[in-house]
Design an enzyme around this catalytic site. Structure first.
Site, PDB file in Angstrom:
ATOM      1  N   CYS A 128       0.847  -1.189   0.000  1.00 37.68           N
ATOM      2  CA  CYS A 128       0.000   0.000   0.000  1.00 37.68           C
ATOM      3  C   CYS A 128       0.884   1.241   0.000  1.00 37.68           C
ATOM      4  O   CYS A 128       1.506   1.577   1.010  1.00 37.68           O
ATOM      5  CB  CYS A 128      -0.920   0.003   1.217  1.00 37.68           C
ATOM      6  N   CYS A 131      -0.090   3.923   2.664  1.00 33.51           N
ATOM      7  CA  CYS A 131       0.228   3.502   4.033  1.00 33.51           C
ATOM      8  C   CYS A 131       1.737   3.510   4.268  1.00 33.51           C
ATOM      9  O   CYS A 131       2.201   3.959   5.317  1.00 33.51           O
ATOM     10  CB  CYS A 131      -0.352   2.111   4.309  1.00 33.51           C
TER      11      CYS A 131
END
Length: 169
Positions: A128, A131
């Site tokens: 991700c 993230c």
């Protein structure tokens, strides 16, 4: 599975993976119990209960639980934020995710820096982008070094590769 069994489960053609994993756990800028807990978070993201078991004996119960908590939360958020990036829809991006992350506020019961290390390790394996960049920024505010960030990435990469190799054995 303990660490000796883990080492023996990695095929000889993948010796570099074992050496990288061993170095990330035992010869990095991270304290060994933090590295092992980060390994737990990465192993959960990689779907490897054998690695979770192997790393659990190398850290404290509190750190292991925090790593599991971080991986659980990142299991949701890694998908959510990757979905937003893939969807590339301005209206969708205005919607609150409505994903419960109460444990994030308490850092899973451990030092905030440790919890951020665990969320980063899980997010690296979870691939991700949002993230990963967010957790790196937070860790930099907490004083983490570039070498420590490298060690977290190296650990996550080695855990991910190891999880695939032990599935083959």
């Amino acid at each position: 599975m303990d660490m000796l069994q883990l080492r023996d489960a990695i095929p000889s053609y993948a010796k570099d993976v074992w050496i990288t994993l061993d170095g990330a756990l035992n010869r990095s800028g991270l304290a060994p119990e933090v590295a092992a807990a980060a390994g737990i978070a990465a192993a959960i993201s990689a779907g490897s209960p054998q690695l979770v078991e192997a790393f659990q004996g190398l850290t404290t119960e509190a750190e292991a639980t925090a790593a599991k908590t971080a991986a659980a939360i990142m299991g949701m958020t890694n998908i959510w934020y990757s979905y937003l990036e893939l969807a590339d829809d301005a209206e969708l991006k205005t919607q609150p995710p409505q994903i419960r992350m109460q444990a994030y506020a308490t850092h899973g019961g451990v030092e905030k820096k440790h919890f951020e290390i665990y969320t980063l390790a899980a997010s690296i394996v979870g691939k991700c982008r949002g993230c990963v960049t967010g957790h790196i920024a937070e860790l930099k505010k907490l004083g983490i070094t570039a070498a420590e960030l490298r060690d977290i990435g190296k650990l996550a990469a080695a855990v991910n590769a190891t999880s695939k190799l032990i599935k083959l054995s």
